[in-house]
Design an enzyme around this catalytic site. Structure first.
Site, PDB file in Angstrom:
ATOM      1  CE1 TYR A  58     106.700 -18.079   1.406  1.00  0.00           C
ATOM      2  CE2 TYR A  58     106.990 -20.168   2.549  1.00  0.00           C
ATOM      3  CZ  TYR A  58     107.157 -18.791   2.501  1.00  0.00           C
ATOM      4  OH  TYR A  58     107.783 -18.158   3.536  1.00  0.00           O
ATOM      5  CG  HIS A 126     103.602 -15.360   5.751  1.00  0.00           C
ATOM      6  ND1 HIS A 126     103.411 -16.200   4.688  1.00  0.00           N
ATOM      7  CD2 HIS A 126     104.875 -14.904   5.628  1.00  0.00           C
ATOM      8  CE1 HIS A 126     104.514 -16.246   3.957  1.00  0.00           C
ATOM      9  NE2 HIS A 126     105.405 -15.457   4.502  1.00  0.00           N
TER      10      HIS A 126
END
Length: 346
Positions: A58, A126
Site C-alpha cells: 500500500y 498477502h
C-alpha cells in the site's frame, strides 16, 4: 465506545471495527497529509478501535501509519493497539510477489522498522491466490510461524479474495496440525456480495481463530460517487450500483433530512449498516483517512447493532425501508458474483 470492542479468551482482544490504512496510499483519491493521518489514527484509537491494518504493497501506508503511531505513543502506548500487516506482495503483477523464506523474514523486519515496533500482532501472506499453494504452505507460512516462535509475530494468517483458495490453505494448515490464526477476506461481505457468510463456519472448522471481513464498501464501489477507475467489478455491477446511488439521491431530494431524524441518508451508510450487522466475523475492517470517516464508521456500527439488517432486513422508518428494499432488489442478481483474481493482466 465500548460497543466496538470484543474480548475472546485466548484470542487477541480486537475491536469489532478495524482501521484500514491502505487509503493512506492515495489509491482512493488524494493521499492524506501526515497531519491528517495522525488525526485519523488518534480518532480511531480514541473511539475504541484497536486494530490497524496496512501492507508494504500500500505505497507509503506503513510509513505514514508508523509515524502516526510514534507521534501518539504518549497517548496510546504500543500495548493499547494491534498492528496487522502483510508480506509477499510488493506490486500489481505476479512478478511483484516474493514468498521466499528470506524475503518473508526480511519483510517482517522492514515493516517493524517502518512501524516503530519490536513485534507485529498479525502478519498475513498477502493475496495468496497470486502464487501457488505450495509456496504459501511450504515456504511462507513456515517462516512466519518460525518468527512467531521468536516472538516477532503474535498471530499468523492469510489474506485474499477467492474464498475457495483461502479455505483450502486453511484446511491444509489444519491437516498439518498448524492451523492459521487469522484469515482476512475482502469485498465478500457487503450489499452486493454475501459469499463470506457461507464460508465462515468452514473457516472455523479449519481452526481459524480470527476472521476479518474487509471493505464493507467494496473498495469504494458502494458509495454515492463513482468507484475508482481501477475497480475490478464488471460493468453490469457498476451500473446496478449507480442505479442504487440514484435511488438514494432521489430519496434525499424528495424527503430530505426530516425523514431520518436530521441526518442524511447515503448509499455508504446503508451498506455499512448492512455489513456491520453480520456478527459472525470478528473484525470489520474499514478504510478511513479522515476523522469524519472514523466517526461515520463508528456511528454506522452502533446503528447496525440496533437494526440487525443482515438478519431482519428491516428499517423502522417505512420510507427508508422501501429505499433499502429497492437497493437490495437491484443488487440481488450479484449476491454471489465475484471478479477474477488474479486479473488476466497481472
Amino acid at each position: 465506545m465500548t460497543s466496538t470492542t470484543k474480548l475472546v479468551a485466548g484470542h487477541l482482544p480486537l475491536s469489532k471495527i478495524g482501521l484500514g490504512c491502505g487509503v493512506f496510499s492515495g489509491a482512493y483519491g488524494p493521499a492524506p497529509p501526515q497531519a491528517s493521518a495522525v488525526a485519523t489514527v488518534r480518532a480511531a484509537l480514541s473511539s475504541g478501535i484497536n486494530i490497524v491494518d496496512t501492507s508494504p504493497y500500500y505505497g507509503d501506508s506503513e510509513i505514514k501509519l508508523g509515524q502516526a503511531l510514534f507521534e501518539l505513543k504518549d497517548e496510546y502506548p504500543r500495548s493499547s493497539y494491534h498492528i496487522c500487516t502483510k508480506v509477499g506482495r510488493y506490486g500489481y503483477c505476479k512478478s511483484d510477489f516474493d514468498y521466499s523464506a528470506e524475503r518473508i523474514s526480511e519483510s517482517v523486519r522492514e515493516s517493524m522498522r517502518r512501524l516503530y515496533t519490536d513485534y507485529l500482532d498479525i502478519v498475513l501472506c498477502h493475496d495468496v491466490e497470486f502464487v501457488s499453494a505450495d509456496q504459501v504452505v511450504d515456504v511462507a507460512l513456515p517462516m512466519l510461524f518460525d518468527l512467531k516462535q521468536q516472538g516477532l509475530v503474535r498471530k499468523v494468517g492469510i489474506s485474499g479474495y477467492p474464498l475457495p483458495v483461502m479455505l483450502r490453505i486453511c484446511q491444509i494448515q489444519q491437516e498439518r496440525g498448524v492451523p492459521l490464526d487469522v484469515c482476512l477476506s475482502y469485498c465478500n461481505l457487503n450489499l452486493h456480495c454475501q459469499s463470506l457468510a457461507a464460508f465462515v463456519p468452514k473457516l472455523r472448522e479449519a481452526g481459524v481463530e480470527t476472521i476479518i471481513a474487509a471493505s464493507p464498501l467494496s473498495m469504494g464501489l458502494l458509495c454515492q460517487s463513482e468507484a475508482p477507475e481501477w475497480h475490478p467489478a464488471k460493468p453490469q455491477l457498476k451500473a446496478a450500483v449507480k442505479q442504487c446511488a440514484e435511488l438514494v439521491e432521489r430519496f434525499s431530494q424528495s424527503y430530505g433530512n426530516a425523514e431520518t431524524g436530521g441526518s442524511s441518508v447515503s448509499l455508504a451508510e446503508i451498506a455499512e449498516n448492512y455489513a456491520f450487522s453480520y456478527n459472525k466475523v470478528d473484525v470489520h475492517l474499514v478504510g478511513a483517512k479522515t476523522v469524519q470517516e472514523i466517526e461515520h464508521a463508528v456511528r454506522a456500527y452502533d446503528r447496525a447493532q440496533q437494526l440487525q439488517l443482515y438478519a431482519s432486513g428491516r428499517y423502522a422508518n417505512p420510507r427508508i425501508q422501501h429505499l433499502y428494499s429497492q437497493i437490495k432488489a437491484t443488487l440481488e442478481p450479484f449476491a454471489h458474483y465475484t471478479w477474477t483474481s488474479p486479473p488476466d493482466d497481472a
